[in-house]
Design an enzyme around this catalytic site. Structure first.
Site, mmCIF file in Angstrom:
data_model
loop_
_atom_site.group_PDB
_atom_site.id
_atom_site.type_symbol
_atom_site.label_atom_id
_atom_site.label_comp_id
_atom_site.label_asym_id
_atom_site.label_seq_id
_atom_site.Cartn_x
_atom_site.Cartn_y
_atom_site.Cartn_z
ATOM 1 N N ARG A 59 1.756 -3.692 19.591
ATOM 2 C CA ARG A 59 3.096 -4.497 19.267
ATOM 3 C C ARG A 59 3.415 -3.389 20.245
ATOM 4 N NH1 ARG A 59 6.110 -7.913 16.595
ATOM 5 N NH2 ARG A 59 4.742 -9.001 14.515
ATOM 6 N N TYR A 103 -1.118 -3.696 -6.854
ATOM 7 C CA TYR A 103 -1.203 -4.777 -5.599
ATOM 8 C C TYR A 103 -2.016 -3.965 -5.034
ATOM 9 C CZ TYR A 103 1.652 -6.995 -2.599
ATOM 10 O OH TYR A 103 2.097 -7.714 -1.698
ATOM 11 N N GLY A 104 -2.448 -5.396 -4.344
ATOM 12 C CA GLY A 104 -3.713 -5.322 -3.247
ATOM 13 C C GLY A 104 -4.618 -4.093 -2.545
ATOM 14 N N GLY A 105 -3.738 -4.001 -1.462
ATOM 15 C CA GLY A 105 -4.655 -2.752 -0.616
ATOM 16 C C GLY A 105 -5.350 -1.165 -2.006
ATOM 17 N N ARG A 132 2.172 -12.149 0.024
ATOM 18 C CA ARG A 132 0.802 -12.003 0.285
ATOM 19 C C ARG A 132 0.483 -13.943 -0.508
ATOM 20 N NH1 ARG A 132 -1.736 -8.532 4.132
ATOM 21 N NH2 ARG A 132 0.103 -7.413 4.664
ATOM 22 N N ASP A 144 -9.773 -9.765 8.557
ATOM 23 C CA ASP A 144 -9.068 -8.713 8.559
ATOM 24 C C ASP A 144 -10.527 -7.499 9.040
ATOM 25 O OD1 ASP A 144 -6.896 -7.139 8.028
ATOM 26 O OD2 ASP A 144 -8.187 -7.131 5.915
ATOM 27 N N CYS A 162 -0.495 -7.146 13.622
ATOM 28 C CA CYS A 162 0.308 -7.611 14.726
ATOM 29 C C CYS A 162 -1.042 -8.598 15.360
ATOM 30 C CB CYS A 162 -0.559 -6.420 15.695
ATOM 31 S SG CYS A 162 0.952 -4.935 15.466
ATOM 32 N N GLY A 163 -0.783 -9.169 14.478
ATOM 33 C CA GLY A 163 -1.387 -11.037 14.428
ATOM 34 C C GLY A 163 -3.299 -11.148 14.337
ATOM 35 N N LYS A 164 -3.473 -10.356 13.800
ATOM 36 C CA LYS A 164 -4.970 -10.636 13.050
ATOM 37 C C LYS A 164 -5.844 -12.202 12.890
ATOM 38 C CE LYS A 164 -6.373 -7.034 10.639
ATOM 39 N NZ LYS A 164 -4.491 -6.232 11.126
ATOM 40 N N THR A 165 -4.219 -12.488 11.457
ATOM 41 C CA THR A 165 -4.809 -13.387 10.609
ATOM 42 C C THR A 165 -4.431 -14.800 11.687
ATOM 43 O OG1 THR A 165 -4.246 -12.562 9.342
ATOM 44 C CG2 THR A 165 -4.095 -14.403 8.525
ATOM 45 N N SER A 173 -1.607 -3.883 11.325
ATOM 46 C CA SER A 173 -1.278 -4.602 10.255
ATOM 47 C C SER A 173 -0.482 -5.159 10.805
ATOM 48 C CB SER A 173 -1.016 -3.565 9.495
ATOM 49 O OG SER A 173 -2.829 -2.997 8.498
ATOM 50 N N LYS A 215 -9.612 -2.325 1.060
ATOM 51 C CA LYS A 215 -9.369 -1.422 2.341
ATOM 52 C C LYS A 215 -10.154 0.152 2.089
ATOM 53 C CE LYS A 215 -5.434 -3.599 4.500
ATOM 54 N NZ LYS A 215 -6.628 -4.176 5.766
ATOM 55 N N ASN A 239 6.459 -8.311 2.287
ATOM 56 C CA ASN A 239 4.720 -7.723 2.459
ATOM 57 C C ASN A 239 4.447 -9.340 1.117
ATOM 58 O OD1 ASN A 239 2.700 -6.686 2.691
ATOM 59 N ND2 ASN A 239 2.778 -5.601 1.633
ATOM 60 N N ARG A 265 0.713 -1.824 0.183
ATOM 61 C CA ARG A 265 0.147 0.552 0.079
ATOM 62 C C ARG A 265 0.817 1.422 0.130
ATOM 63 N NH1 ARG A 265 -2.155 1.135 4.416
ATOM 64 N NH2 ARG A 265 -2.081 -0.924 5.653
ATOM 65 N N PHE A 324 0.502 -16.896 20.658
ATOM 66 C CA PHE A 324 -0.243 -17.935 19.087
ATOM 67 C C PHE A 324 -1.228 -18.849 19.792
ATOM 68 C CE2 PHE A 324 4.261 -16.769 17.690
ATOM 69 C CZ PHE A 324 3.596 -16.533 16.042
ATOM 70 N N HIS A 355 -11.198 -2.505 11.206
ATOM 71 C CA HIS A 355 -10.086 -3.679 10.653
ATOM 72 C C HIS A 355 -10.249 -4.515 12.054
ATOM 73 C CE1 HIS A 355 -5.843 -2.986 9.524
ATOM 74 N NE2 HIS A 355 -6.269 -4.163 9.116
HETATM 75 P P1 GTP Z 1 -3.031 -7.687 8.493
HETATM 76 O O1 GTP Z 1 -3.293 -8.790 7.691
HETATM 77 O O2 GTP Z 1 -1.022 -6.918 7.875
HETATM 78 O O3 GTP Z 1 -3.336 -6.750 9.040
HETATM 79 O O4 GTP Z 1 -1.798 -8.311 9.233
HETATM 80 P P2 GTP Z 1 -1.929 -9.277 10.784
HETATM 81 O O5 GTP Z 1 -2.837 -8.221 11.723
HETATM 82 O O6 GTP Z 1 -2.895 -9.874 10.207
HETATM 83 O O7 GTP Z 1 -1.336 -9.833 11.268
HETATM 84 P P3 GTP Z 1 -0.910 -11.148 11.063
HETATM 85 O O8 GTP Z 1 -1.411 -11.929 12.081
HETATM 86 O O9 GTP Z 1 -0.144 -11.910 9.733
HETATM 87 O O10 GTP Z 1 0.693 -11.431 11.760
HETATM 88 C C1 GTP Z 1 1.885 -10.532 11.614
HETATM 89 C C2 GTP Z 1 3.246 -11.000 12.174
HETATM 90 O O11 GTP Z 1 3.437 -11.071 13.664
HETATM 91 C C3 GTP Z 1 3.690 -12.168 12.252
HETATM 92 O O12 GTP Z 1 5.200 -12.463 12.376
HETATM 93 C C4 GTP Z 1 2.935 -13.251 13.570
HETATM 94 O O13 GTP Z 1 4.113 -13.971 13.510
HETATM 95 C C5 GTP Z 1 3.085 -12.413 14.928
HETATM 96 N N1 GTP Z 1 2.506 -12.648 15.610
HETATM 97 C C6 GTP Z 1 0.987 -13.242 15.689
HETATM 98 N N2 GTP Z 1 0.594 -13.730 16.522
HETATM 99 C C7 GTP Z 1 1.741 -13.231 17.926
HETATM 100 C C8 GTP Z 1 1.886 -13.962 18.932
HETATM 101 O O14 GTP Z 1 1.078 -14.684 19.607
HETATM 102 N N3 GTP Z 1 2.759 -13.935 19.152
HETATM 103 C C9 GTP Z 1 4.218 -13.750 18.709
HETATM 104 N N4 GTP Z 1 5.170 -12.573 19.725
HETATM 105 N N5 GTP Z 1 4.058 -13.178 17.601
HETATM 106 C C10 GTP Z 1 2.327 -12.711 16.938
HETATM 107 MN MN MN Z 2 -3.703 -10.465 8.016
HETATM 108 MN MN MN Z 3 -5.335 -5.789 7.473
#
Ligand code: GTP
Ligand code: MN
Ligand code: MN
Length: 611
Positions: free
Chosen positions: A422, A223-225, A391, A299, A276-279, A274, A232, A389, A84, A518, A252
């Site tokens: 984070r 590209y994507g977004g 995907r 997302d 920070c672990g949503k997926t 973004s 988005k 980045n 993006r 995780f 989001h």
């Molecule tokens: P977008 O799709 O860009 O909106 O991002 P997202 O929020 O979906 O993030 P995603 O789940 O892809 O995680 C991004 C990063 O965070 C990766 O490097 C993961 O390994 C890390 N991560 C996710 N969950 C955890 C956790 O519980 N602990 C730690 N230490 N890292 C985590």
């Molecule tokens: Mn995601």
């Molecule tokens: Mn996102």
């Protein structure tokens, strides 16, 4: 489904059921952009297959070894079209104040003039695809319709995965439907006889939003977004404005369904910035026996208050556009299973055997890799093999943990809203908000610490309110007010969902993560459900309600009492500094932040006491 013969990929006239307003708008764009032909997409499997084969022929896509990963493809983008482009993303509202300090503003008339010029003849030698789509299940009261025109077949096949695309969506557009016009061109016309490149794009880029007339204009990127305008641009930026005007929420957020060992079901929506672990959270594999997590969305969430005052949420998307690097059978086995086939990868590396690879997929890279730009790669190359980045684009229905009711047009009732960022320091593992207003304050102050790698001063806070800083289509101070109003509506009709804040990323003095994260994150979620059921008490602290020692099950995590104390420590001095940083952040909105949030800030300061 319509008979494919009605609107075949080779057809160039509008299907007879297309609304006149759509037909006229397409004609107008075609007159400006001068494509060689116009194709109305019907969303059929046959059309998709034709497009994919065409993309392989032109070299935009490489087919992954079908014995290893059937019907999957790799796209290699132009090296300068990989993410993006926030500095080229514009919000065009009549008044600058309506865009607020978090958006790049431009006067609508000026931007229109510039785009008119750029779009003149921009599709010469190419095909204009008309891509009708529904965001949300077609017919859901929460769903919305749109039409994207684009000269990128890569965008068409990606939109086919991410949305409900095709004839059914077009049919749903009636003369009285409000639908979003989304015009996209890669800005790379072809002269007669000129050879195409695998990834046409333009060095000049504009991703422009006109929320007042519900229009999106995107120039120069595929590209994507920047180019999948349903995501988005529509589902967050334009939709947040619709939501403000109509009294709902476009967020989001991931949505997950959590079932406790005694069979009680909870739905959670969670906003993390973004990367920070949503997926990862949406696909969590619980380490606590008896618990299960099912995925609804990873997302975006659209949420509306129902007649009983409950917050109902749908995942408006039909697919996942997830970050590939770091995804492995160890960190996110569900995502790995989801992309067994029928997946489009962008900017990943390729193995000798014709399958895909990225950093973190395996601990050691296989030999004979070709990097995301097609160059032979070894660990000695001194650059990543996959773009950071990179995907994967894949249909949500392929996800083994997808909830059976993920497409329920009525949506699911949300029991808790979770905010996270984070943070290496300060923010505890899990905190419950004391009230809706307090929860809105936690959402409005989401932050992440910059690392040395992300530039700026290491340790410096970056505020990303509600993880929406880059995606809110209006002044974010007004957006905070909108969240406060939604709470009032729900309280008047019944009650509000609980709100929580989490931080999986707190670090020890040696820089290692204090929390295993995780699958172990289930332990924090389980505590939330016990708070919702009212079976555990909580500690009242300056930051909110925190778990009593022993109430978060730590068996088998290796987290000892000392580590637990560090995860929950509140350093008063640092929090006083944090309160100052929140005040400075609020000040950037020039007095527009709602009084209720200043009250929360004063409460925080009072609770922290004087130094
Ligand atoms: P977008 O799709 O860009 O909106 O991002 P997202 O929020 O979906 O993030 P995603 O789940 O892809 O995680 C991004 C990063 O965070 C990766 O490097 C993961 O390994 C890390 N991560 C996710 N969950 C955890 C956790 O519980 N602990 C730690 N230490 N890292 C985590
Ligand atoms: Mn995601
Ligand atoms: Mn996102």
């Amino acid at each position: 489904m319509t008979s494919p013969s009605l609107v075949r990929a080779s057809a160039s006239t509008a299907p007879d059921f297309a609304d006149t307003a759509v037909v006229e708008w397409v004609q107008q764009i075609a007159e400006t952009t001068r494509p060689e032909r116009v194709v109305w997409c019907d969303g059929s499997v046959r059309e998709r297959d034709e497009l994919l084969r065409g993309l392989v022929r032109t070299g935009t896509l490489l087919q992954v070894n079908p014995d290893l990963r059937p019907y999957s493809f790799v796209a290699r983008s132009h090296p300068e079209d990989v993410a993006r482009v926030e500095d080229r993303t514009f919000l065009c509202t009549e008044r600058k104040a309506d865009a607020g300090p978090t958006n790049n503003w431009e006067e609508p008339a000026r931007m229109r003039a510039r785009l008119d010029e750029l779009f003149q003849g921009s599709m010469r030698g190419r095909t204009l695809y008309v891509v009708p789509f529904s965001i949300g299940p077609i017919g859901s009261p929460l769903a919305r319709l749109g039409v994207q025109v684009t000269d990128s077949p890569y965008v068409v096949v990606s939109m086919g995965i991410m949305t409900r695309m095709g004839a059914d969506a077009l049919r749903a557009i009636r003369p009285d439907t409000t639908w979003v016009r989304a015009a996209h061109t890669v800005g790379c016309p072809l002269e007669p006889g000129q050879a195409d490149t695998p990834w046409p794009c333009n060095a000049t880029k504009y991703i422009s939003h006109f929320p007042e007339s519900r229009e999106i204009w995107s120039y120069g990127s595929a590209y994507g977004g920047n180019a999948l305008l349903a995501k988005k641009s529509f589902a967050l930026r334009i939709a947040s404005v619709l939501a403000r005007d109509e009294g709902w929420l476009a967020e989001h957020m991931l949505i997950l369904k959590l079932t406790s060992p005694d069979g009680k079901v909870f739905h959670l929506a969670a906003a993390f910035p973004s990367a920070c672990g949503k997926t990862n959270l949406a696909m969590l594999q619980p380490t606590l026996p008896g618990w299960s997590v099912e995925t609804i969305g990873d997302d975006i969430a659209w949420m509306r208050v129902d007649e009983l005052g409950r917050l109902r949420a749908i995942n408006p998307e039909a697919g996942f556009f997830g970050v590939a690097p770091g995804t492995s059978t160890a960190t996110n086995p569900v995502a790995m299973d989801t992309m067994w086939g029928n997946t489009i990868f962008t900017n990943v590396a390729m193995r000798e055997d014709g399958d895909v690879w990225w950093e973190g997929m395996t601990t050691t890279p296989p030999s004979g890799l070709v990097d995301w730009q097609g160059t032979p790669w070894t660990p000695a190359s001194g650059r990543p093999a996959a773009h950071p980045n990179a995907r994967f684009t894949v249909a949500a229905r392929q996800c083994p943990t997808i909830a059976s009711d993920w497409e329920d047009p009525a949506g699911v009732v949300i029991d808790a809203i979770v905010f996270g960022g984070r943070r290496a320091s300060n923010v505890p593992l899990v905190v419950e908000a004391k009230s809706w207003e307090h929860g809105v304050f936690l959402g409005a102050t989401i932050s992440s610490e910059r690392t040395a790698a992300s530039g700026g001063t290491a340790g410096e806070l970056e505020r990303d309110p509600f993880a929406m800083r880059a995606f809110c289509g209006y002044n974010m101070a007004d957006y905070f007010g909108h969240w406060l109003e939604i709470g009032k509506t729900m309280r008047a009709r019944g009650g509000v969902p609980r709100m929580f804040q989490v931080n999986w990323f707190r670090k020890d003095d040696d820089g290692s993560f204090l929390w295993p994260g995780f699958g172990e994150n289930i332990r924090a979620l389980a505590w939330m459900t016990e708070r919702i059921r009212g079976v555990v008490r909580a500690r009242d602290t300056a930051l909110g309600l925190m778990p009593l020692d022993g109430d978060v099950n730590l068996d088998g995590t290796g987290v000892d009492a000392g580590t637990w104390a560090k995860l929950n420590a509140i350093d008063l001095d640092r929090w006083r500094a944090e309160a100052d940083s929140i005040e400075r952040f609020f000040a950037t909105f020039g007095g527009r932040v709602p009084e209720a949030l200043y009250r929360q800030l004063h409460r925080l300061r009072d609770a922290l006491g004087d130094p």
